[in-house]
Design an enzyme around this catalytic site. Structure first.
Site, PDB file in Angstrom:
ATOM      1  N   HIS A   1      32.086  -9.056  79.482  1.00  0.00           N
ATOM      2  CA  HIS A   1      31.056  -8.695  80.462  1.00  0.00           C
ATOM      3  C   HIS A   1      29.807  -9.495  80.080  1.00  0.00           C
ATOM      4  CE1 HIS A   1      33.430  -5.605  82.323  1.00  0.00           C
ATOM      5  NE2 HIS A   1      33.616  -5.001  81.167  1.00  0.00           N
TER       6      HIS A   1
ATOM      7  N   GLU B   1      38.104  -8.393  80.873  1.00  0.00           N
ATOM      8  CA  GLU B   1      37.213  -7.751  81.853  1.00  0.00           C
ATOM      9  C   GLU B   1      36.078  -8.696  82.256  1.00  0.00           C
ATOM     10  OE1 GLU B   1      36.004  -3.769  80.656  1.00  0.00           O
ATOM     11  OE2 GLU B   1      37.873  -3.480  79.523  1.00  0.00           O
TER      12      GLU B   1
ATOM     13  N   ASN C   1      40.845  -3.330  72.420  1.00  0.00           N
ATOM     14  CA  ASN C   1      39.977  -3.990  73.397  1.00  0.00           C
ATOM     15  C   ASN C   1      38.523  -3.601  73.134  1.00  0.00           C
ATOM     16  OD1 ASN C   1      39.820  -5.508  75.977  1.00  0.00           O
ATOM     17  ND2 ASN C   1      39.181  -3.557  76.878  1.00  0.00           N
TER      18      ASN C   1
ATOM     19  N   ASP D   1      33.270 -10.688  83.848  1.00  0.00           N
ATOM     20  CA  ASP D   1      32.321 -10.876  84.946  1.00  0.00           C
ATOM     21  C   ASP D   1      31.060 -11.498  84.358  1.00  0.00           C
ATOM     22  OD1 ASP D   1      31.054  -8.568  83.788  1.00  0.00           O
ATOM     23  OD2 ASP D   1      31.956  -7.258  85.267  1.00  0.00           O
TER      24      ASP D   1
ATOM     25  N   GLU E   1      37.131  -0.038  72.684  1.00  0.00           N
ATOM     26  CA  GLU E   1      35.740   0.033  72.217  1.00  0.00           C
ATOM     27  C   GLU E   1      35.549   0.905  70.973  1.00  0.00           C
ATOM     28  OE1 GLU E   1      33.415   1.095  75.654  1.00  0.00           O
ATOM     29  OE2 GLU E   1      34.136  -0.619  76.815  1.00  0.00           O
TER      30      GLU E   1
END
Length: 478
Positions: free
Chosen positions: A255, A283, A219, A285, A178
Site C-alpha cells: 500500500h 495488496e 503477510n 495500490d 500483520e
C-alpha cells in the site's frame, strides 16, 4: 533448470497457447475447461479491443496478476473486467474471521463461496485472505478472556473449518496477517498476548493440516523495502524454516504513496527468495492527493511499472495483486482524507496510465493508440457561415477524475458536410465519418480541463450540427 524456471517456462507455453484458443493460462488446474464457443468469443473480444490483457501478459512471464474483489459486485462491467484481465482474485473481506464466524461456531459462507465459484468459472487462482489477523475479528474473539490453550484451540478450530472447507480450491492462504509493529517488535494482538510467539507457527501447522496443497504465507505492510519491520519478518521466516514449520511464502502488501516506492524493493524480494520461500506483492495500490494531475498519473504509471518489473525480475516472485482494480472499489478515500486515485482503473472502469505501465512491465509494447477516457463533454458551435462554407469551434472537456493522455474525437456528419482546413487538431474524414486527433501540444487534458480546436468546412443543403461525439471510443455528453 530450477523448479521456478520450469514453472515460468511452462507458464509461457500455456500463455502462448491461450492466445490461440482464447483461454487464459494460469499455473494451476482450473475447475474445468471453458466451452469452446466462450473461448472463441473471449479471443475475438480481446482482439477487437486492441488492449493489453494483463493475465495473458503475466502468464507469459511466469507470474499471475490478480485483484482483490468485492463478492457482491462480481457482475456487469466489474465482473467482466475481473474475469478478463486477472488470473487471480482475493476476497477483500469475505474470508476474514468477522465475516465468516461472527458468532462462535456459526459460519456464513455465501460471500466466500461466491468469490471461489467466480474464480473457478473464470480459470483463476484464489488467494485466501486471511485466517488470523488482529483486525476485523468478532467481538467474542477480541474481547474474550483466554488462556494460551483455550485461544489456541479456538484459533486452530477456526483455521481447520475455513481452510478445510475450501481444501484444494485455494492456491495461497494469507495465514497470518500483520504480526509486526513498525519497529519490528511483535504486535500485541489478542493472539500474541494470550498465546505468545508460537501462535504463528501454530496457525501455519493448522493450515497445512487443513489444506496440504495450499501455499501458506505470512503477510504484512510497510515491509516492501529493507527496513526494521521487513527484517523482523525476514528473521521470523528464517526461524520458522529452521524449526520445520510449514511456510511457503511472504506477502508484501505494497500500500504505497506516490513518490515513495522503496528503492530496495527488488533487493528485498530477492533476500526473501534466497531464504527458499516464494514472494508475492499482495495488496498493491499507489495513492495520491486528489484530484490527480496529469503529472501525478504519469508518475503513478511509472511506479506501477517499477513494482511489477521488480516482481518479474525475481524468479521466486509468484505474482502481483492490486487491492481493487478500480477507484470505485478502493478503500483509500475512506481511510486517507484527501487521497485516492490509487488503482489502475478510474471510477468509470476506464484504464488509467497505470494500467498501461503494468502492461509494459509485462512486455506489452504501446502501438500509439490513445488510451480510453472515463467521461467527457463536447460543445460544438458554428461561429460563422456563408453560401457554401462555415467555421466551427469544438470544445472538449474531460469530466472524469482521470487525465486524458492522447485523444481522438470522432463524429458523423448528419448533412454531408466536409472539413477543408483545421487548427489545433489533425482532422481526417472518410465519407461522413470524421476523426480529430490531438496536436503534440494539447494531447493531455487534465480532469476538469478542456481543449478547443476549430476548422473550416463546406456544406450544401443544410448545416445541421453533429449530435453525438466519442472521445477515444467513449461517448460524450453534448
Amino acid at each position: 533448470m530450477k523448479p521456478q524456471s520450469l514453472r515460468r517456462a511452462a507458464s509461457a507455453f500455456l500463455a502462448a497457447a491461450s492466445l490461440v484458443i482464447g483461454a487464459a493460462a494460469s499455473g494451476h488446474a482450473a475447475a474445468g475447461p471453458e466451452p469452446a464457443a466462450t473461448q472463441r468469443q473471449d479471443a475475438t473480444r480481446r482482439q477487437a479491443a486492441a488492449e493489453p490483457v494483463l493475465r495473458d501478459l503475466a502468464a507469459a512471464k511466469g507470474i499471475y496478476y490478480g485483484t482483490a474483489v468485492t463478492a457482491s459486485k462480481l457482475n456487469g462491467t466489474y465482473g467482466t473486467i475481473t474475469g478478463e484481465q486477472f488470473d487471480s482474485i482475493t476476497p477483500g473481506n469475505e474470508m476474514k474471521w468477522g465475516s465468516v464466524e461472527a458468532t462462535r461456531g456459526s459460519f456464513t459462507w455465501s460471500g466466500a463461496d461466491a468469490v471461489v465459484d467466480f474464480a473457478e468459472a473464470h480459470a483463476q487462482q484464489v488467494r485466501g485472505h486471511t485466517l488470523v489477523w488482529h483486525s476485523q475479528l468478532p467481538g467474542w474473539v477480541s474481547n474474550g478472556t483466554w488462556t494460551a490453550d483455550t485461544l489456541r484451540t479456538v484459533m486452530t478450530d477456526h483455521i481447520a473449518t475455513e481452510a478445510g472447507r475450501y481444501q484444494g480450491r485455494i492456491d495461497h492462504w494469507d495465514v497470518v496477517n500483520e504480526p509486526f509493529n513498525e519497529d519490528g517488535t511483535r504486535r500485541q494482538s489478542v493472539f500474541q498476548t494470550a498465546i505468545g510467539d508460537s501462535y504463528i507457527a501454530d496457525a501455519l501447522r493448522a493450515a497445512r493440516a487443513a489444506d496440504p496443497a495450499a501455499k501458506l504465507y505470512v503477510n504484512d505492510y510497510n515491509v516492501e523495502g529493507v527496513n526494521a519491520k521487513s527484517t523482523a519478518l525476514y528473521n521470523l521466516v528464517k526461524s520458522l524454516k529452521e524449526q520445520g514449520v510449514p511456510i511457503d511464502g511472504v506477502g508484501l502488501q505494497a500500500h504505497l504513496i506516490l513518490g515513495q516506492v522503496p528503492s530496495t524493493l527488488q533487493a528485498n524480494i530477492q533476500r526473501f527468495a534466497d531464504l527458499g520461500v516464494d514472494v508475492a506483492i499482495t495488496e498493491l495500490d499507489i495513492r495520491m492527493t486528489v484530484p490527480p494531475t496529469t503529472a501525478q498519473l504519469a508518475q503513478q504509471k511509472a511506479e506501477y511499472k517499477a513494482v511489477t518489473a521488480a516482481c518479474v525480475a525475481v524468479a521466486r516472485c509468484e505474482g502481483v495483486t492490486v487491492w481493487g482494480f478500480t477507484d470505485s472499489d478502493s478503500w483509500i478515500p475512506d481511510v486517507f482524507t484527501g487521497y485516492g486515485a490509487a488503482t489502475p482503473y478510474d471510477e468509470n472502469f476506464q484504464p488509467k496510465p497505470a494500467y498501461y505501465g503494468i502492461a509494459e512491465a509485462l512486455g506489452w509494447v504501446d502501438d500509439g493508440t490513445p488510451e480510453p477516457v472515463g467521461a467527457c463533454a463536447v460543445a460544438y458551435a458554428v461561429q460563422s457561415q456563408w453560401n457554401t462554407g462555415f467555421t466551427a469551434q469544438v470544445t472538449v472537456r474531460n469530466t472524469s477524475t482521470t487525465a486524458v493522455n492522447g485523444w481522438q474525437l470522432a463524429w458523423t456528419w448528419p448533412a454531408g458536410q466536409s472539413v477543408t482546413q483545421a487548427w489545433n487538431a489533425t482532422v481526417t474524414q472518410s465519407g461522413s465519418a470524421v476523426t480529430a486527433t490531438n496536436a503534440s501540444y494539447n494531447a493531455a487534458i487534465a480532469p476538469g480541463a478542456a481543449i478547443t480546436f476549430g476548422f473550416n468546412g463546406s456544406w450544401s443543403g443544410g448545416n445541421t450540427a453533429p449530435t453525438a461525439f466519442t472521445l477515444n471510443g467513449t461517448a460524450c455528453t453534448t
